[in-house]
Design a protein around this motif. Structure first.
Motif, PDB file in Angstrom:
ATOM      1  N   LYS A 192       1.354 -10.055  43.340  1.00 22.96           N
ATOM      2  CA  LYS A 192      -0.126  -9.841  42.991  1.00 22.96           C
ATOM      3  C   LYS A 192      -0.570  -8.416  43.637  1.00 22.96           C
ATOM      4  O   LYS A 192      -1.483  -7.771  43.144  1.00 22.96           O
ATOM      5  CB  LYS A 192      -1.089 -10.817  43.798  1.00 22.96           C
ATOM      6  N   ARG A 193      -0.080  -8.284  45.144  1.00 18.21           N
ATOM      7  CA  ARG A 193      -0.411  -7.007  45.713  1.00 18.21           C
ATOM      8  C   ARG A 193       0.083  -5.616  44.942  1.00 18.21           C
ATOM      9  O   ARG A 193      -0.728  -4.897  44.471  1.00 18.21           O
ATOM     10  CB  ARG A 193       0.530  -7.251  47.156  1.00 18.21           C
ATOM     11  N   ALA A 209      -1.758 -13.607  39.209  1.00 19.65           N
ATOM     12  CA  ALA A 209      -0.401 -14.296  39.704  1.00 19.65           C
ATOM     13  C   ALA A 209       0.436 -14.686  38.600  1.00 19.65           C
ATOM     14  O   ALA A 209       1.788 -14.238  39.005  1.00 19.65           O
ATOM     15  CB  ALA A 209      -0.904 -15.558  40.712  1.00 19.65           C
ATOM     16  N   ASP A 210       0.071 -15.170  37.690  1.00 20.81           N
ATOM     17  CA  ASP A 210       0.861 -15.574  36.405  1.00 20.81           C
ATOM     18  C   ASP A 210       1.610 -14.174  35.933  1.00 20.81           C
ATOM     19  O   ASP A 210       2.676 -13.998  35.590  1.00 20.81           O
ATOM     20  CB  ASP A 210      -0.103 -15.819  35.384  1.00 20.81           C
ATOM     21  N   ILE A 211       0.644 -13.288  35.774  1.00 26.70           N
ATOM     22  CA  ILE A 211       1.151 -11.794  35.214  1.00 26.70           C
ATOM     23  C   ILE A 211       2.178 -11.146  36.140  1.00 26.70           C
ATOM     24  O   ILE A 211       3.329 -10.744  35.753  1.00 26.70           O
ATOM     25  CB  ILE A 211       0.000 -10.945  35.208  1.00 26.70           C
ATOM     26  N   ARG A 213      -2.653  -2.986  43.326  1.00 27.13           N
ATOM     27  CA  ARG A 213      -2.383  -1.577  43.748  1.00 27.13           C
ATOM     28  C   ARG A 213      -2.438  -0.754  42.452  1.00 27.13           C
ATOM     29  O   ARG A 213      -2.890   0.397  42.438  1.00 27.13           O
ATOM     30  CB  ARG A 213      -0.971  -1.298  44.387  1.00 27.13           C
ATOM     31  N   LEU A 214      -2.129  -1.156  41.232  1.00 27.79           N
ATOM     32  CA  LEU A 214      -2.071  -0.218  40.010  1.00 27.79           C
ATOM     33  C   LEU A 214      -3.278  -0.786  39.063  1.00 27.79           C
ATOM     34  O   LEU A 214      -3.631   0.142  38.272  1.00 27.79           O
ATOM     35  CB  LEU A 214      -0.933  -0.771  39.122  1.00 27.79           C
ATOM     36  N   PHE A 215      -3.922  -1.796  39.258  1.00 27.74           N
ATOM     37  CA  PHE A 215      -5.106  -2.180  38.241  1.00 27.74           C
ATOM     38  C   PHE A 215      -6.165  -2.575  39.121  1.00 27.74           C
ATOM     39  O   PHE A 215      -6.139  -3.425  40.005  1.00 27.74           O
ATOM     40  CB  PHE A 215      -4.519  -3.133  37.321  1.00 27.74           C
ATOM     41  N   GLY A 216      -7.541  -2.298  38.728  1.00 28.13           N
ATOM     42  CA  GLY A 216      -8.732  -2.713  39.253  1.00 28.13           C
ATOM     43  C   GLY A 216      -8.784  -4.549  39.174  1.00 28.13           C
ATOM     44  O   GLY A 216      -9.132  -5.030  39.957  1.00 28.13           O
ATOM     45  N   LEU A 263       3.979  -4.967  34.205  1.00 30.92           N
ATOM     46  CA  LEU A 263       2.732  -5.776  34.304  1.00 30.92           C
ATOM     47  C   LEU A 263       1.988  -5.652  33.196  1.00 30.92           C
ATOM     48  O   LEU A 263       1.315  -6.740  32.720  1.00 30.92           O
ATOM     49  CB  LEU A 263       1.944  -5.241  35.453  1.00 30.92           C
ATOM     50  N   GLU A 264       1.871  -4.429  32.354  1.00 28.76           N
ATOM     51  CA  GLU A 264       1.167  -4.381  31.237  1.00 28.76           C
ATOM     52  C   GLU A 264       1.689  -5.131  30.068  1.00 28.76           C
ATOM     53  O   GLU A 264       1.000  -6.241  29.265  1.00 28.76           O
ATOM     54  CB  GLU A 264       0.951  -2.920  30.549  1.00 28.76           C
TER      55      GLU A 264
END
Lengths: 200, 200
Positions: B52-53, B42-44, B57-60, B23-24
């Motif tokens: 997206k979920r 959503a793009d990321i 879960r991993l990023f604020g 994701l990063e």
């Protein structure tokens, strides 16, 4: 009162012609009473007897209502570093002492209340940091205009700002009673001591 | 590819099991390609072959995907100031030089690209300032744990951080070629010179 009560508007307008000042005062009151998160722009506008449109004409967002003083602060600092021949670090420390005397000295209770609001919200903390950044940029530019190189101007401003922040944190602490200007002088002396140790 | 393509997920999961890292990397690519504002969560997630979920879960929030390195940076700094007997300012400067060598040295192009993304967005600038604030708090706490008083610990950390920021700005500048670690040493010497002038 409703924001459609035009009569109320007119009366308010006669008593307090300054919409910006009224909105700032209303925001400050509501942030203290209900908390920053729980206050909406509509609440602020209603308390000030104005509408949301007027708020957004004057402020970019809800946070901004708490930061209007930063323009005046910047002016005083820039004037102070421009009008002196002292070395760059001395000049910045002296400028912050002037701000302490001219702007902060008689406002400890208000400053404490504002600080409590800011500490309640990460968003407000971020905005405060950004305001500090823009203030530092303005003072750095004023030192550059005196002919100092970029690195010297930046280091002097940032170090002076650090001294101010540390002194300010002590000043707003619940058990403090020393004047802010004296605290700034003490902390500046301590910074000199820490950085004067010889490089190994 | 759709995020409903489970086969694609499985293949991605085999190649790159680390959802956070994927994701990063996806966020960084998209911010470079399209800009921060134009990229959605959503793009990321789609670019990383996740949903997206999983992102939330991993990023604020979207900004956070650009700041995961700050935890490691903080660890290295805290360890460095804890393991030395040097004076507080020397200790912090040496810690930033270690970070320069261990984390930044071989990544100038990536760091420049990241810097360009951050400068494009006031929101990202605010988040960066907040991350710096939390890093400063961690290093200050590590110095306090060595028995230093609050003011000394704060001044040493903030001054060291100022030195780092000024050196870092020079390093990422387009025409720079000096190693970051050397720039930190130069700027630290300059800060000593500025603050060593006698108080009038």
């Amino acid at each position: 009162m409703s924001h459609c009560d035009v009569g109320y508007h007119r009366r308010m307008a006669r008593w307090q012609p300054d919409a910006r000042g009224r909105l700032e005062a209303a925001a400050f009151e509501l942030f203290r009473e209900r908390g920053f998160e729980q206050t909406t722009v509509a609440d602020i506008a209603a308390r000030a007897g104005l509408d949301k449109r007027t708020f957004y004409r004057l402020f970019g967002d809800k946070r901004e209502a708490l930061f209007s003083g930063s323009g005046h602060l910047e002016e005083v600092l820039v004037r102070a570093v421009t009008e002196t021949d002292a070395g760059p670090f001395e000049a910045v420390v002296a400028a912050f002492r002037r701000v302490a005397e001219e702007i902060f000295a008689d406002r400890l209770e208000l400053v404490r209340a504002r600080q409590t609001i800011i500490e309640s919200s990460p968003e407000l903390q971020e905005r405060e940091l950004r305001k500090t950044g823009s203030l530092v940029a303005a003072v750095t530019a004023a030192l550059r205009a005196r002919g100092l190189d970029e690195t010297t101007a930046t280091l002097a401003t940032e170090s002076g700002a650090t001294v101010f922040r540390v002194a300010y944190a002590r000043w707003v602490a619940p058990d403090s009673d020393a004047p802010l200007s004296d605290l700034i002088a003490d902390v500046a002396a301590k910074l000199r001591a820490i950085t004067s140790a010889p490089t190994p």
